[in-house]
Motif scaffolding. Sequence first.
Motif, short mmCIF file in Angstrom:
data_model
loop_
_atom_site.label_atom_id
_atom_site.label_comp_id
_atom_site.label_asym_id
_atom_site.label_seq_id
_atom_site.Cartn_x
_atom_site.Cartn_y
_atom_site.Cartn_z
N GLN A 89 4.85 -11.50 -12.49
CA GLN A 89 4.06 -10.30 -12.80
C GLN A 89 4.97 -9.10 -13.01
OE1 GLN A 89 1.13 -9.75 -9.72
NE2 GLN A 89 -0.22 -11.31 -10.57
N LYS A 90 5.98 -8.97 -12.15
CA LYS A 90 6.89 -7.82 -12.25
C LYS A 90 7.66 -7.83 -13.57
CE LYS A 90 10.92 -7.85 -10.46
NZ LYS A 90 12.11 -7.92 -9.60
N GLU A 94 7.51 -5.04 -16.42
CA GLU A 94 8.73 -4.35 -16.87
C GLU A 94 8.86 -4.37 -18.38
OE1 GLU A 94 13.60 -4.93 -16.54
OE2 GLU A 94 12.25 -6.18 -15.36
N ALA A 95 8.68 -5.53 -18.99
CA ALA A 95 8.80 -5.65 -20.44
C ALA A 95 7.70 -4.89 -21.16
CB ALA A 95 8.78 -7.12 -20.85
N SER A 96 6.47 -4.97 -20.65
CA SER A 96 5.33 -4.30 -21.29
C SER A 96 5.48 -2.79 -21.23
CB SER A 96 4.02 -4.72 -20.62
OG SER A 96 3.81 -6.11 -20.73
N ASP A 116 -1.19 -7.23 -10.08
CA ASP A 116 -1.51 -6.35 -8.96
C ASP A 116 -0.63 -5.11 -8.96
OD1 ASP A 116 0.91 -6.72 -7.54
OD2 ASP A 116 0.12 -8.40 -6.41
N GLY A 117 -1.05 -4.13 -8.15
CA GLY A 117 -0.39 -2.83 -8.16
C GLY A 117 1.06 -2.87 -7.72
N ALA A 118 1.38 -3.68 -6.72
CA ALA A 118 2.76 -3.73 -6.22
C ALA A 118 3.71 -4.27 -7.29
CB ALA A 118 2.83 -4.59 -4.96
N ALA A 119 3.31 -5.34 -7.95
CA ALA A 119 4.14 -5.91 -9.02
C ALA A 119 4.28 -4.91 -10.16
CB ALA A 119 3.53 -7.22 -9.53
N TYR A 120 3.21 -4.20 -10.46
CA TYR A 120 3.23 -3.22 -11.55
C TYR A 120 4.24 -2.10 -11.25
CZ TYR A 120 1.64 0.30 -14.89
OH TYR A 120 1.59 1.24 -15.90
N LEU A 121 4.17 -1.54 -10.04
CA LEU A 121 5.06 -0.43 -9.70
C LEU A 121 6.52 -0.86 -9.67
CD1 LEU A 121 2.97 1.34 -6.90
CD2 LEU A 121 3.37 2.16 -9.24
N GLY A 123 7.75 -3.31 -11.44
CA GLY A 123 8.09 -3.50 -12.85
C GLY A 123 8.35 -2.18 -13.54
N MET A 124 7.58 -1.16 -13.19
CA MET A 124 7.78 0.16 -13.76
C MET A 124 9.14 0.72 -13.36
SD MET A 124 5.52 3.63 -13.10
CE MET A 124 4.14 3.17 -14.16
#
Length: 212
Positions: A89-90, A94-96, A116-121, A123-124
């Motif tokens: 997910q991360k 990151e790529a997106s 989910d939010g944790a993976a998103y942050l 990745g950001m």
Amino acid sequence: MSGLTDSIESIANKIRESFSAKDAAREKVLPLCRETIRHSGNAIRAIHRQEFDQAKELLKSARDRLAEVEPGISGYGELGYTGFVRDAQKEFAEASITLALVTGKPLPGPDELGIDGAAYLNGMGEAVGELRRYLLDSMRGGDLSRGEELLSAMDDIYNTLVTMDFPDAITGGLRRTTDMVRGVLERMRSDLTLAMGQKDMADKLTDFSEER
């Protein structure tokens, strides 16, 4: 005593069946997570080559693989919080996020990406490192046109991450990612300031030569 032995064996058999089913679900989604990570990594490489259509196609493939993970672990919710799912997910986030920022498109949210939010942050945060790499490549080519814009985006990301004051067990180790982002941001700001100063000096020398 034999009755207790039979009882323990019956309980153990049920646990074995549960573990076997969970292990089968894990083995099913592991390849999907690996493919998601591979497609996401290739998408990032395409972004740095400015092959944005190719990056979009790779991200679509990554999204399709990731979409198969959730039904694969249905009934085993704890598998969704394991390292291999979070990593997939991360990497996809990151790529997106990197593609959106580099191409000037709206930033996709975690719901839109299906993570989910944790993976998103996290990745950001990782995307900040890719933005630095993208900017350095542009600067080496003499292009500073998007320097301030992307530096501002990196700054906004950092300012958002530092507000997430929650335990690492909830954020997936976001504090470590945030520390990394701070260091990358400081180096990028220094690199861009130096490059802009050098360009300004070169422009003044060119103007002076032309006046003569």
